[in-house]
Design a protein around this motif. Structure first.
Motif, PDB file in Angstrom:
ATOM      1  N   ILE A 190       0.846  -1.212   0.000  1.00  0.00           N
ATOM      2  CA  ILE A 190       0.000   0.000   0.000  1.00  0.00           C
ATOM      3  C   ILE A 190       0.877   1.258   0.000  1.00  0.00           C
ATOM      4  CG2 ILE A 190      -2.046  -1.043   1.037  1.00  0.00           C
ATOM      5  CD1 ILE A 190      -1.096   0.196   3.748  1.00  0.00           C
ATOM      6  N   LEU A 216      -6.839  -1.119   5.773  1.00  0.00           N
ATOM      7  CA  LEU A 216      -7.683  -1.017   6.975  1.00  0.00           C
ATOM      8  C   LEU A 216      -7.070  -1.754   8.155  1.00  0.00           C
ATOM      9  CD1 LEU A 216     -10.147  -3.370   7.969  1.00  0.00           C
ATOM     10  CD2 LEU A 216     -10.327  -3.302   5.512  1.00  0.00           C
ATOM     11  N   GLU A 238      -3.410   9.433   1.084  1.00  0.00           N
ATOM     12  CA  GLU A 238      -4.436   8.396   1.292  1.00  0.00           C
ATOM     13  C   GLU A 238      -4.801   8.346   2.775  1.00  0.00           C
ATOM     14  OE1 GLU A 238      -4.401   5.235  -1.786  1.00  0.00           O
ATOM     15  OE2 GLU A 238      -2.302   5.212  -1.200  1.00  0.00           O
ATOM     16  N   ILE A 289     -10.957  -5.571  -1.556  1.00  0.00           N
ATOM     17  CA  ILE A 289     -11.211  -4.686  -0.417  1.00  0.00           C
ATOM     18  C   ILE A 289     -11.273  -3.262  -0.973  1.00  0.00           C
ATOM     19  CG2 ILE A 289     -10.432  -3.948   1.888  1.00  0.00           C
ATOM     20  CD1 ILE A 289     -11.185  -6.967   1.641  1.00  0.00           C
ATOM     21  N   SER A 290     -12.519  -2.780  -1.209  1.00  0.00           N
ATOM     22  CA  SER A 290     -12.756  -1.512  -1.916  1.00  0.00           C
ATOM     23  C   SER A 290     -12.011  -1.481  -3.252  1.00  0.00           C
ATOM     24  CB  SER A 290     -12.353  -0.300  -1.060  1.00  0.00           C
ATOM     25  OG  SER A 290     -13.190  -0.203   0.050  1.00  0.00           O
ATOM     26  N   ASP A 291     -11.876  -2.608  -3.871  1.00  0.00           N
ATOM     27  CA  ASP A 291     -11.198  -2.771  -5.162  1.00  0.00           C
ATOM     28  C   ASP A 291     -11.901  -3.869  -5.953  1.00  0.00           C
ATOM     29  OD1 ASP A 291      -9.192  -0.933  -5.417  1.00  0.00           O
ATOM     30  OD2 ASP A 291      -7.682  -2.110  -4.371  1.00  0.00           O
ATOM     31  N   LEU A 304      -0.041   5.609   5.107  1.00  0.00           N
ATOM     32  CA  LEU A 304       0.559   4.483   5.827  1.00  0.00           C
ATOM     33  C   LEU A 304       1.669   3.816   5.015  1.00  0.00           C
ATOM     34  CD1 LEU A 304      -2.743   2.960   7.240  1.00  0.00           C
ATOM     35  CD2 LEU A 304      -1.003   4.241   8.494  1.00  0.00           C
ATOM     36  N   ILE A 339      -7.474   7.074   6.117  1.00  0.00           N
ATOM     37  CA  ILE A 339      -8.450   6.176   6.754  1.00  0.00           C
ATOM     38  C   ILE A 339      -8.927   6.833   8.043  1.00  0.00           C
ATOM     39  CG2 ILE A 339      -8.789   3.888   7.773  1.00  0.00           C
ATOM     40  CD1 ILE A 339      -6.597   2.871   6.014  1.00  0.00           C
ATOM     41  N   CYS A 386      -2.986  -4.642   3.674  1.00  0.00           N
ATOM     42  CA  CYS A 386      -4.375  -4.184   3.532  1.00  0.00           C
ATOM     43  C   CYS A 386      -4.474  -2.931   4.400  1.00  0.00           C
ATOM     44  CB  CYS A 386      -5.337  -5.258   4.015  1.00  0.00           C
ATOM     45  SG  CYS A 386      -7.041  -4.727   3.889  1.00  0.00           S
ATOM     46  N   GLY A 389      -2.645  -2.944  -2.163  1.00  0.00           N
ATOM     47  CA  GLY A 389      -3.295  -3.684  -1.089  1.00  0.00           C
ATOM     48  C   GLY A 389      -3.963  -4.961  -1.558  1.00  0.00           C
ATOM     49  N   ARG A 406      -2.936   8.326   7.892  1.00  0.00           N
ATOM     50  CA  ARG A 406      -2.685   8.900   6.562  1.00  0.00           C
ATOM     51  C   ARG A 406      -1.340   8.415   6.021  1.00  0.00           C
ATOM     52  NH1 ARG A 406      -0.804  13.653   4.441  1.00  0.00           N
ATOM     53  NH2 ARG A 406       0.243  14.115   6.384  1.00  0.00           N
ATOM     54  N   PHE A 460     -15.550   3.195   1.478  1.00  0.00           N
ATOM     55  CA  PHE A 460     -15.575   4.648   1.278  1.00  0.00           C
ATOM     56  C   PHE A 460     -16.880   5.238   1.802  1.00  0.00           C
ATOM     57  CE2 PHE A 460     -12.261   3.604  -1.775  1.00  0.00           C
ATOM     58  CZ  PHE A 460     -11.381   4.649  -1.572  1.00  0.00           C
TER      59      PHE A 460
HETATM   60  N1  SAM Z   1      -7.417  -2.649  -1.631  1.00  0.00           N
HETATM   61  C1  SAM Z   1      -6.874  -1.618  -0.773  1.00  0.00           C
HETATM   62  C2  SAM Z   1      -6.624  -2.205   0.608  1.00  0.00           C
HETATM   63  O1  SAM Z   1      -6.317  -3.390   0.697  1.00  0.00           O
HETATM   64  O2  SAM Z   1      -6.706  -1.493   1.604  1.00  0.00           O
HETATM   65  C3  SAM Z   1      -7.777  -0.396  -0.725  1.00  0.00           C
HETATM   66  C4  SAM Z   1      -7.970   0.242  -2.059  1.00  0.00           C
HETATM   67  S1  SAM Z   1      -9.029   1.639  -2.015  1.00  0.00           S
HETATM   68  C5  SAM Z   1      -9.312   1.887  -3.715  1.00  0.00           C
HETATM   69  C6  SAM Z   1      -7.951   2.960  -1.664  1.00  0.00           C
HETATM   70  C7  SAM Z   1      -8.195   3.568  -0.290  1.00  0.00           C
HETATM   71  O3  SAM Z   1      -7.585   2.768   0.716  1.00  0.00           O
HETATM   72  C8  SAM Z   1      -7.590   4.947  -0.123  1.00  0.00           C
HETATM   73  O4  SAM Z   1      -8.444   5.976  -0.605  1.00  0.00           O
HETATM   74  C9  SAM Z   1      -7.395   5.041   1.383  1.00  0.00           C
HETATM   75  O5  SAM Z   1      -8.613   5.339   2.030  1.00  0.00           O
HETATM   76  C10 SAM Z   1      -7.005   3.587   1.706  1.00  0.00           C
HETATM   77  N2  SAM Z   1      -5.536   3.445   1.615  1.00  0.00           N
HETATM   78  C11 SAM Z   1      -4.853   2.755   0.678  1.00  0.00           C
HETATM   79  N3  SAM Z   1      -3.522   2.856   0.904  1.00  0.00           N
HETATM   80  C12 SAM Z   1      -3.379   3.649   1.991  1.00  0.00           C
HETATM   81  C13 SAM Z   1      -2.254   4.145   2.706  1.00  0.00           C
HETATM   82  N4  SAM Z   1      -1.020   3.863   2.340  1.00  0.00           N
HETATM   83  N5  SAM Z   1      -2.492   4.927   3.801  1.00  0.00           N
HETATM   84  C14 SAM Z   1      -3.751   5.228   4.191  1.00  0.00           C
HETATM   85  N6  SAM Z   1      -4.836   4.786   3.535  1.00  0.00           N
HETATM   86  C15 SAM Z   1      -4.664   4.007   2.466  1.00  0.00           C
END
Ligand code: SAM
Length: 281
Positions: free
Chosen positions: A14, A118, A220, A91-93, A191, A222, A116, A87, A189, A137
């Protein structure tokens, strides 16, 4: 070595590429084909991991046609890996529809776990993690967002939301309104990246920090919110239903009217409702 004939669901980093697991690299280097959300984006990671397998696109909105083709390839003896931009896929993908159809078609599905967002946020946030609700989201429009938050205002489990940077200020404003200024929360934020930040405190404090510092509205994000806790019984507390009704009506009406209507709806005393409203205003 050629992997077992199956659909592999492979997690990718991520942010920090060092979080790619050796098993994920081995699978990606050896499958016949890799289905990716965005083939150009994934090409960079493939180069970093020395993966030289062909990439094809997969999106949930064109899933039937693409899934049928993918499933037919696996049934003919190929192995295929699904990855997303970052990620864990699904999961939101994209990916849910493909996995669901693959299972219906009797295709073996093998998860290759890894990053991941979350779980990464939850394990370091310091909020209760024994039970939690992942909401994905938040809705884009404030009206739907408030409806969503109001429905969760009395939820006892820790709440986890994904949020985009351009909506963070509005989402936090609605959270303060629906969950109350004092509710403990954490904003995680960027991460695993250079500017990784955890803001923790009350929702009101986090909202203020984000409004005052534009850097907190980048990257990004959370949001994690501690679940609702019943206040100590002192005789002054309201039922969850009365609190929820008051919060909704106070958003639309003067306090006196909100208290009078809530008294009619819930049977709580008008004075008690009015006093409660003054305290949270
Ligand atoms: N499939 C991904 C997962 O396993 O978490 C999530 C994909 S989703 C399209 C993208 C969202 O995940 C971002 O808008 C943010 O809310 C969260 N996210 C992904 N990477 C992040 C990071 N490095 N730090 C904080 N939030 C992250």
């Amino acid at each position: 070595m050629k992997p077992e004939n199956a659909l592999y669901i492979v997690a990718t980093p991520i942010g920090n590429l060092a979080d790619m697991t050796p098993r994920a690299i081995e699978v990606l280097q050896n499958v016949d084909v890799i289905a990716a959300e965005d083939t150009r984006h994934s090409a960079k990671l493939m180069q970093h991991c020395n993966v030289q397998r062909p990439l094809i696109a997969y999106h949930d909105h064109t899933f039937v046609e693409q899934s049928e083709r993918i499933i037919a390839r696996i049934k003919s003896g190929e192995s295929l890996a699904l990855i997303s931009d970052a990620g864990t896929p699904l999961i939101s993908d994209p990916g849910y529809r493909l996995v669901s159809l693959a299972r219906q078609a009797g295709v073996k599905v093998i998860p290759i776990p890894g990053a991941c967002a979350l779980i990464t946020a939850l394990c370091a946030a310091g909020l209760p993690s024994d039970r939690f609700m992942f909401e994905g989201f938040t809705p884009a429009k404030s009206v739907s967002r408030r409806k969503c938050f109001e429905a969760l205002a009395s939820e006892a489990r820790t709440l986890v939301f994904y949020e985009s940077p351009h909506r963070i200020e509005g989402a936090l404003a609605d959270m303060v309104e629906c969950f109350g200024t004092e509710r403990p929360a954490v904003m995680a934020r960027e991460l695993t990246k250079t500017f990784e930040t955890f803001l923790s405190g009350s929702l009101g404090e986090i909202y203020q920090t984000v409004c005052e510092d534009a850097n907190q509205q980048r990257g990004e994000i959370i949001l994690l919110i501690e679940g609702y806790k019943k206040p100590e019984q002192s005789g002054d507390e309201l039922s969850a239903e009365a609190e929820k009704t008051m919060r909704v009506l106070m958003g639309e009406l003067p306090l006196k009217q909100a208290a009078a209507l809530t008294a009619q709806i819930t049977g709580e005393k008008k004075n008690k409702l009015y006093k409660w409203g003054l305290e949270i205003q």
